[in-house]
Design a protein around this motif. Structure first.
Motif, PDB file in Angstrom:
ATOM      1  N   LYS A   1       0.836  -1.213   0.000  1.00 39.05           N
ATOM      2  CA  LYS A   1       0.000   0.000   0.000  1.00 39.05           C
ATOM      3  C   LYS A   1       0.862   1.251   0.000  1.00 39.05           C
ATOM      4  O   LYS A   1       0.629   2.187  -0.768  1.00 39.05           O
ATOM      5  N   ARG A   2       1.877   1.288   0.865  1.00 37.72           N
ATOM      6  CA  ARG A   2       2.761   2.466   0.933  1.00 37.72           C
ATOM      7  C   ARG A   2       3.509   2.682  -0.377  1.00 37.72           C
ATOM      8  O   ARG A   2       3.714   3.806  -0.810  1.00 37.72           O
ATOM      9  N   SER A   3       3.930   1.602  -1.000  1.00 35.01           N
ATOM     10  CA  SER A   3       4.641   1.710  -2.272  1.00 35.01           C
ATOM     11  C   SER A   3       3.752   2.297  -3.357  1.00 35.01           C
ATOM     12  O   SER A   3       4.170   3.160  -4.129  1.00 35.01           O
ATOM     13  N   VAL A   4       2.522   1.830  -3.402  1.00 34.47           N
ATOM     14  CA  VAL A   4       1.574   2.335  -4.407  1.00 34.47           C
ATOM     15  C   VAL A   4       1.344   3.827  -4.191  1.00 34.47           C
ATOM     16  O   VAL A   4       1.412   4.624  -5.140  1.00 34.47           O
ATOM     17  N   ILE A   5       1.108   4.214  -2.961  1.00 35.96           N
ATOM     18  CA  ILE A   5       0.849   5.626  -2.657  1.00 35.96           C
ATOM     19  C   ILE A   5       2.080   6.478  -2.970  1.00 35.96           C
ATOM     20  O   ILE A   5       1.968   7.549  -3.573  1.00 35.96           O
ATOM     21  N   ALA A   6       3.263   6.002  -2.586  1.00 31.74           N
ATOM     22  CA  ALA A   6       4.497   6.756  -2.854  1.00 31.74           C
ATOM     23  C   ALA A   6       4.749   6.894  -4.352  1.00 31.74           C
ATOM     24  O   ALA A   6       5.162   7.959  -4.829  1.00 31.74           O
ATOM     25  N   THR A   7       4.492   5.843  -5.108  1.00 35.91           N
ATOM     26  CA  THR A   7       4.674   5.893  -6.560  1.00 35.91           C
ATOM     27  C   THR A   7       3.728   6.908  -7.186  1.00 35.91           C
ATOM     28  O   THR A   7       4.128   7.693  -8.049  1.00 35.91           O
ATOM     29  N   LEU A   8       2.482   6.910  -6.742  1.00 40.73           N
ATOM     30  CA  LEU A   8       1.509   7.865  -7.281  1.00 40.73           C
ATOM     31  C   LEU A   8       1.878   9.300  -6.921  1.00 40.73           C
ATOM     32  O   LEU A   8       1.736  10.205  -7.744  1.00 40.73           O
ATOM     33  N   LYS A   9       2.358   9.508  -5.709  1.00 37.43           N
ATOM     34  CA  LYS A   9       2.785  10.850  -5.315  1.00 37.43           C
ATOM     35  C   LYS A   9       3.945  11.313  -6.194  1.00 37.43           C
ATOM     36  O   LYS A   9       3.983  12.458  -6.633  1.00 37.43           O
ATOM     37  N   ALA A  10       4.883  10.417  -6.444  1.00 40.72           N
ATOM     38  CA  ALA A  10       6.027  10.769  -7.303  1.00 40.72           C
ATOM     39  C   ALA A  10       5.561  11.087  -8.712  1.00 40.72           C
ATOM     40  O   ALA A  10       6.033  12.046  -9.332  1.00 40.72           O
ATOM     41  N   GLN A  11       4.625  10.301  -9.226  1.00 40.79           N
ATOM     42  CA  GLN A  11       4.091  10.550 -10.565  1.00 40.79           C
ATOM     43  C   GLN A  11       3.375  11.894 -10.622  1.00 40.79           C
ATOM     44  O   GLN A  11       3.490  12.633 -11.592  1.00 40.79           O
ATOM     45  N   ASN A  12       2.624  12.229  -9.585  1.00 38.26           N
ATOM     46  CA  ASN A  12       1.905  13.498  -9.554  1.00 38.26           C
ATOM     47  C   ASN A  12       2.842  14.684  -9.476  1.00 38.26           C
ATOM     48  O   ASN A  12       2.569  15.729 -10.041  1.00 38.26           O
ATOM     49  N   ARG A  13       3.946  14.534  -8.766  1.00 35.83           N
ATOM     50  CA  ARG A  13       4.940  15.623  -8.706  1.00 35.83           C
ATOM     51  C   ARG A  13       5.498  15.885 -10.096  1.00 35.83           C
ATOM     52  O   ARG A  13       5.695  17.014 -10.492  1.00 35.83           O
ATOM     53  N   LYS A  14       5.746  14.836 -10.840  1.00 31.42           N
ATOM     54  CA  LYS A  14       6.293  14.995 -12.182  1.00 31.42           C
ATOM     55  C   LYS A  14       5.291  15.686 -13.099  1.00 31.42           C
ATOM     56  O   LYS A  14       5.672  16.434 -13.974  1.00 31.42           O
ATOM     57  N   LYS A  15       4.013  15.436 -12.885  1.00 36.58           N
ATOM     58  CA  LYS A  15       2.993  16.019 -13.740  1.00 36.58           C
ATOM     59  C   LYS A  15       2.877  17.523 -13.555  1.00 36.58           C
ATOM     60  O   LYS A  15       2.394  18.214 -14.419  1.00 36.58           O
ATOM     61  N   GLN A  16       3.288  18.038 -12.420  1.00 34.84           N
ATOM     62  CA  GLN A  16       3.074  19.441 -12.124  1.00 34.84           C
ATOM     63  C   GLN A  16       4.157  20.352 -12.699  1.00 34.84           C
ATOM     64  O   GLN A  16       4.114  21.548 -12.509  1.00 34.84           O
ATOM     65  N   ILE A  17       5.122  19.817 -13.403  1.00 37.20           N
ATOM     66  CA  ILE A  17       6.145  20.639 -14.031  1.00 37.20           C
ATOM     67  C   ILE A  17       5.540  21.253 -15.299  1.00 37.20           C
ATOM     68  O   ILE A  17       5.073  20.530 -16.177  1.00 37.20           O
ATOM     69  N   PRO A  18       5.529  22.573 -15.391  1.00 34.91           N
ATOM     70  CA  PRO A  18       4.947  23.199 -16.583  1.00 34.91           C
ATOM     71  C   PRO A  18       5.706  22.801 -17.845  1.00 34.91           C
ATOM     72  O   PRO A  18       6.935  22.693 -17.842  1.00 34.91           O
ATOM     73  N   ASN A  19       4.979  22.581 -18.910  1.00 36.62           N
ATOM     74  CA  ASN A  19       5.599  22.180 -20.180  1.00 36.62           C
ATOM     75  C   ASN A  19       6.592  23.212 -20.690  1.00 36.62           C
ATOM     76  O   ASN A  19       7.545  22.878 -21.388  1.00 36.62           O
ATOM     77  N   SER A  20       6.374  24.476 -20.342  1.00 33.99           N
ATOM     78  CA  SER A  20       7.290  25.517 -20.805  1.00 33.99           C
ATOM     79  C   SER A  20       8.687  25.358 -20.202  1.00 33.99           C
ATOM     80  O   SER A  20       9.667  25.862 -20.744  1.00 33.99           O
ATOM     81  N   LEU A  21       8.780  24.642 -19.089  1.00 30.77           N
ATOM     82  CA  LEU A  21      10.086  24.440 -18.446  1.00 30.77           C
ATOM     83  C   LEU A  21      10.775  23.169 -18.921  1.00 30.77           C
ATOM     84  O   LEU A  21      11.936  22.953 -18.618  1.00 30.77           O
ATOM     85  N   ILE A  22      10.059  22.353 -19.654  1.00 32.08           N
ATOM     86  CA  ILE A  22      10.623  21.095 -20.123  1.00 32.08           C
ATOM     87  C   ILE A  22      11.134  21.285 -21.544  1.00 32.08           C
ATOM     88  O   ILE A  22      10.417  21.768 -22.412  1.00 32.08           O
ATOM     89  N   SER A  23      12.388  20.935 -21.762  1.00 27.27           N
ATOM     90  CA  SER A  23      12.947  21.000 -23.108  1.00 27.27           C
ATOM     91  C   SER A  23      13.938  19.863 -23.285  1.00 27.27           C
ATOM     92  O   SER A  23      14.474  19.333 -22.320  1.00 27.27           O
TER      93      SER A  23
END
Length: 187
Positions: free
Chosen positions: A87-109
């Protein structure tokens, strides 16, 4: 064949299987994975969206393996420990995935698009030296001669006692001088 192997070990308690795995019988890991496959699938489906399901599922399987490696029978049952780890692994993985999603596309190159900045250009070095000289001149004007000497010795790594002996003053005078220096430099 795998089904037969798992079926042949169905009556052996988790703790015995884990002990055998820790002793080097890694084949039995298949039995544990088969037993806890339902829990892995349940938590992966419960907490995540469809597109992340496979990544989360893999992380949950790794968490199960980690639970086998780190299990201590005197603390809890393996079933409780394994489910908590999954359970903790699933939650931690989802949190990590959500953090990655919040990076604005304008900052990614892509790396190919990046321009490397030459931090050691002659102009930059010249201006940094000029700025440093200007800063030291300003510090000299703001500080008394004693304060400036104390600062020089302090910045070179001298201890209060050594500075006091060298300048033939007390340690308290060194401390007071450094306090005045800090106050002046903050202004």
């Amino acid at each position: 064949m795998l089904e037969n192997f798992v079926e042949n070990h169905k009556n052996i308690p988790d703790e015995e299987i884990i002990s055998s795995i820790k002793d080097g019988n890694f084949e039995l890991l298949q039995v544990i994975i088969a037993r806890y496959y339902g829990a892995v699938k349940y938590y992966a489906e419960k907490y995540c969206e469809q597109q992340l399901h496979e990544d989360v599922f893999q992380e949950a399987i790794l968490a199960l393996y980690s639970a086998v490696k780190n299990y201590e029978p005197q603390k809890a049952s393996f079933k409780t420990f394994a489910r908590t780890c999954i359970k903790r692994s699933v939650i931690a993985t989802l949190k990590a995935q959500n953090r990655k999603k919040q990076i604005p596309n304008s900052l990614i190159s892509s790396i190919e698009e990046l321009e490397l900045i030459d931090n050691n250009s002659p102009e930059k070095i010249f201006f940094e030296k000029e700025n440093f000289k200007s800063l030291t001149d300003t510090i000299k004007l703001e500080l008394s001669s004693l304060e400036y000497e104390v600062l020089q010795l302090y910045l070179s790594g001298e201890r209060y006692l050594d500075i006091a002996h060298r300048l033939e003053i007390t340690e308290k005078s060194v401390d007071n001088a450094l306090a005045r220096i800090r106050k002046k430099l903050k202004q």
